[in-house]
Write a protein that holds these residues in place. Structure first.
Motif, PDB file in Angstrom:
ATOM      1  N   PHE A 147       8.268 -13.491  48.768  1.00 12.72           N
ATOM      2  CA  PHE A 147       6.962 -12.846  48.924  1.00 12.72           C
ATOM      3  C   PHE A 147       6.531 -12.220  47.608  1.00 12.72           C
ATOM      4  O   PHE A 147       7.238 -11.409  47.028  1.00 12.72           O
ATOM      5  N   ASN A 148       5.352 -12.591  47.122  1.00  7.54           N
ATOM      6  CA  ASN A 148       4.874 -12.149  45.817  1.00  7.54           C
ATOM      7  C   ASN A 148       3.361 -12.282  45.792  1.00  7.54           C
ATOM      8  O   ASN A 148       2.764 -12.919  46.673  1.00  7.54           O
ATOM      9  N   LEU A 149       2.728 -11.674  44.800  1.00  3.64           N
ATOM     10  CA  LEU A 149       1.304 -11.879  44.585  1.00  3.64           C
ATOM     11  C   LEU A 149       1.106 -13.156  43.774  1.00  3.64           C
ATOM     12  O   LEU A 149       1.910 -13.474  42.896  1.00  3.64           O
ATOM     13  N   PRO A 150       0.024 -13.886  44.034  1.00  2.00           N
ATOM     14  CA  PRO A 150      -0.149 -15.187  43.365  1.00  2.00           C
ATOM     15  C   PRO A 150      -0.730 -15.049  41.971  1.00  2.00           C
ATOM     16  O   PRO A 150      -1.358 -14.047  41.629  1.00  2.00           O
ATOM     17  N   ASN A 151      -0.511 -16.074  41.172  1.00  5.05           N
ATOM     18  CA  ASN A 151      -1.194 -16.229  39.889  1.00  5.05           C
ATOM     19  C   ASN A 151      -2.423 -17.102  40.075  1.00  5.05           C
ATOM     20  O   ASN A 151      -2.506 -17.888  41.019  1.00  5.05           O
ATOM     21  N   ALA A 205      -9.686 -10.606  35.783  1.00  2.00           N
ATOM     22  CA  ALA A 205     -10.348  -9.469  36.429  1.00  2.00           C
ATOM     23  C   ALA A 205      -9.613  -9.014  37.687  1.00  2.00           C
ATOM     24  O   ALA A 205      -9.629  -7.829  38.025  1.00  2.00           O
ATOM     25  N   THR A 206      -8.960  -9.950  38.375  1.00  2.00           N
ATOM     26  CA  THR A 206      -8.240  -9.612  39.604  1.00  2.00           C
ATOM     27  C   THR A 206      -6.749  -9.423  39.375  1.00  2.00           C
ATOM     28  O   THR A 206      -5.979  -9.307  40.343  1.00  2.00           O
ATOM     29  N   LEU A 207      -6.332  -9.391  38.120  1.00  2.00           N
ATOM     30  CA  LEU A 207      -4.936  -9.222  37.707  1.00  2.00           C
ATOM     31  C   LEU A 207      -4.059 -10.421  38.072  1.00  2.00           C
ATOM     32  O   LEU A 207      -2.831 -10.339  38.003  1.00  2.00           O
ATOM     33  N   MET A 208      -4.676 -11.518  38.457  1.00  2.00           N
ATOM     34  CA  MET A 208      -3.900 -12.692  38.866  1.00  2.00           C
ATOM     35  C   MET A 208      -3.526 -13.580  37.682  1.00  2.00           C
ATOM     36  O   MET A 208      -2.599 -14.375  37.785  1.00  2.00           O
ATOM     37  N   ASN A 210       7.300  -8.864  40.209  1.00  2.00           N
ATOM     38  CA  ASN A 210       6.865  -8.811  41.602  1.00  2.00           C
ATOM     39  C   ASN A 210       6.785  -7.349  42.049  1.00  2.00           C
ATOM     40  O   ASN A 210       7.814  -6.673  42.149  1.00  2.00           O
ATOM     41  N   PRO A 211       5.588  -6.833  42.337  1.00  2.00           N
ATOM     42  CA  PRO A 211       5.491  -5.403  42.677  1.00  2.00           C
ATOM     43  C   PRO A 211       6.189  -5.035  43.970  1.00  2.00           C
ATOM     44  O   PRO A 211       6.607  -3.891  44.144  1.00  2.00           O
TER      45      PRO A 211
END
Length: 398
Positions: free
Chosen positions: A191-195, A138-141, A205-206
């Motif tokens: 630097f990245n968004l977490p899983n 749901a949170t795209l993680m 990585n956006p």
């Protein structure tokens, strides 16, 4: 203050954009059926970048026309809301694709009695940690394998209003400087968004891939202003061709170990896809430069609207979603089977044919819908004024 000149000179549709977007969509489909012989013939086997970079670049280019011109001509709020709405659409498509994928592999497991289907693509987390995994989806993680592109695109669309604000204040080159800085920070710091719940970060990585999008956005805005982002120069064109040829040799002869001998940071010498390192960026830039400035008389100057790849590229989102499901169905059908040239060829050929059939249907439906709108009679004026209608001065803007 550097202004971005966005005029009418770039309003004519460039069918090359649709052509290469269609090419990228079909290539993504083939690459998402791992193990088939045909994946060894796709573009990623001939250079450092692949269809993902091309797809994101073209998304940025198209965004210049879909949102950029409106934003820079005074409708910043409306353009921003449209970009956010598009991000919401992509989010819903991604969630739908994720649930369909889980259902398909679950059905395969129940039908065959083979639980190994539930261990593919990261689906096993639904079995071992269902609550955490649902929250991650749901949170795209939590992103299943082969379903990583749309989440990255969603985040970049959320960045788009800020990108356009930078263009309005500092021009397209100011945007590229800021974008390159963020790309460098992401690549050097990780630097990245977490899983969640699985470890690590996003496959795309956006904060790195926004650089590819920004280059496309800048190129689109430049075209909308009647110019090229980088003008043609014979020396530069020759350098681009040489770089493409050297990258082909590098990949063809599997010279990856040479990169360890080249001094320099990972971001400048590596070939990592997550952080879209410099060799990949340069390969994409060289490809785009060569095709944009192709000689007059070249086949790439004569691409028409009826070209099958153009047809597919004009309907990118439904084609991409359908292609994703088709590629996963193909994975299910060939999972745990011995490689078979005939079977794999049948799978790929059927998938490509269905892509084209869907594009034909969507093109027909668009024509029917537009014709219906054109022939629809104007509503008759009521004899008595509607007491709840707003005054004319408060009516909706056209």
């Amino acid at each position: 203050m550097t202004s971005a000149r966005v005029g009418a000179s770039g309003t004519a549709r460039d069918h090359r954009v649709d052509f290469f977007r269609g090419f990228a969509l079909l290539t993504i489909f083939i690459n998402h059926v791992p193990g088939v012989m045909w994946e060894h013939l796709t573009s990623r086997n001939y250079g450092f970048s692949d269809s993902a970079e091309l797809f994101v670049f073209l998304a940025g280019f198209a965004s210049a026309f879909a949102y950029g011109r409106s934003f820079l001509q005074g409708s910043a709020l409306v353009a921003s809301l449209k970009a956010l709405r598009r991000a919401g659409t992509l989010y819903l498509v991604h969630i739908t694709l994720t649930m369909i994928t889980v259902a398909l592999f679950a059905i395969a497991a129940m039908t065959t009695g083979d639980g190994r289907y539930l261990m593919e693509l990261g689906i096993g987390y639904f079995v071992t940690q269902p609550i955490e995994t649902l929250a991650g989806v749901a949170t795209l993680m939590h992103q299943l394998a082969y379903l990583n592109i749309l989440p990255m695109y969603c985040v970049i669309l959320l960045m788009l209003p800020l990108m356009l604000a930078l263009v309005r204040r500092f021009g397209v080159y100011g945007l590229l400087i800021v974008s390159a800085t963020l790309w460098a920070v992401a690549g050097t710091t990780g630097f990245n968004l977490p899983n969640h719940p699985n470890p690590g970060g996003w496959q795309f990585n956006p904060f790195a891939w926004q650089m590819v999008f920004a280059i496309g956005l800048a190129a689109g805005l430049a075209k909308a202003g009647g110019r090229a982002l980088v003008a043609y120069h014979p020396t530069l064109y020759a350098v681009a061709l040489v770089y493409l040829f050297l990258s082909f040799l590098f990949v063809e002869f599997q010279l990856w170990h040479w990169s360890a001998m080249v001094p320099g940071p990972f971001l400048m010498t590596g070939f990592d896809k997550t952080f879209v390192t410099l060799p990949r960026l340069m390969h994409l830039a060289a490809l785009v430069y060569v095709f944009v400035h192709a000689p007059y008389g070249s086949v790439f100057r004569r691409i028409g609207a009826a070209n099958p790849l153009c047809l597919i590229g004009r309907h990118s989102l439904p084609i991409f979603a359908t292609g994703t499901i088709l590629s996963l169905l193909a994975q299910i059908l060939r999972l745990h089977r011995e490689p078979s040239f005939l079977f794999d060829t049948l799978l790929i050929a059927t998938g490509l044919a269905l892509h084209y059939a869907l594009a034909l249907f969507l093109e027909w439906w668009r024509g029917v819908s537009q014709t219906g709108k054109a022939k629809a009679p104007a509503p008759a004026r009521p004899a008595v004024a509607d007491p709840v209608a707003p005054p004319a001065s408060l009516g909706r803007a056209g």
